[in-house]
Design a protein around this motif. Structure first.
Motif: not given
Length: 176
Positions: A134-147, A149-155
Motif C-alpha cells: 500500500e505504501r509503495f503504491m502511494m509513493a509511486c502515485g505521488t512521484i508520478r504526479m510530481a513528475m 507537475v514538473v513536465e507541465e511546468c516545463m511545457k
C-alpha cells in the motif's frame, strides 16, 4: 480502485481456499463485485492492535460468528461477503467521497472458516505485509504526479512568451 488494489492483493496473497480466491478475483476484476479491507474501528481508529470486533468459532469449528464494527487481540483476517448481518453506511470525510469510506456493522455474521486469510490469530502479519505494498503504491502515485507537475511546468515555460522571449529563456526561470 484503491480499495480493490488494497484488499484484492491481501486475498491473492493470503486466502488458502483457491477456488474461492479465484472466484473473488474474477468477480472483482470484472467489476461484478467491489471489495474493501476493513481495518479501522469506531473505537480504535487505525490502531490495528486495539480492534474490538470478535470472530468466534461455532462449536462445530466450521464457521466464525462475527460481531462488532470491525477484531480482537491475536486477531484474524476474514473475507466477509456482504449479506445478512452486514450493514454499511457511507461516512462523509474531508478526504474524498470517491474513496467510499464506510461504517460497517457486523451482527452475528456467519462466515465459513475457509474464508480465513493467513492463519488464525495471526492477522497482524497479514495487515502489516499488506501495508508494505500500500505504501509503495502511494509513493509511486505521488512521484508520478510530481513528475507530471514538473513536465507541465516545463511545457508551459517553453510555450509562454514574456518580454519577447520564451519564459524558459528568462534569467529568473533559468535559475529555477
Amino acid at each position: 480502485m484503491a480499495g480493490m488494489a488494497i484488499s484484492l492483493t491481501a486475498v491473492q496473497q493470503w486466502l488458502r481456499n483457491v477456488p474461492l480466491r479465484d472466484q473473488i478475483t474474477d468477480e472483482v476484476l470484472s467489476g461484478r463485485k467491489k471489495m474493501c479491507l476493513a481495518i479501522t474501528e469506531a473505537f480504535a481508529g487505525s490502531d490495528v492492535a486495539g480492534l474490538r470486533t470478535t470472530a468466534t468459532k461455532t462449536p462445530d469449528g466450521k464457521h466464525y460468528i462475527i460481531n462488532g464494527t470491525k477484531t480482537e487481540k491475536g486477531f484474524s483476517v476474514i473475507l466477509v461477503p456482504r449479506g445478512e448481518g452486514v450493514e454499511t453506511k457511507l461516512i462523509k470525510t474531508s478526504y474524498s467521497t470517491a474513496a467510499g469510506t464506510a461504517y460497517i456493522q457486523f451482527e452475528n455474521v456467519k462466515v465459513p472458516v475457509e474464508n480465513l486469510l493467513g492463519e488464525e490469530h495471526k492477522g497482524f502479519i497479514v495487515i502489516m505485509s499488506n501495508f508494505n505494498h500500500e505504501r509503495f503504491m502511494m509513493a509511486c502515485g505521488t512521484i508520478r504526479m510530481a513528475m507530471t507537475v514538473v513536465e507541465e511546468c516545463m511545457k508551459w515555460c517553453n510555450q509562454r512568451i514574456v518580454f519577447g522571449k520564451k519564459l524558459i529563456e528568462q534569467p529568473v526561470m533559468r535559475q529555477k
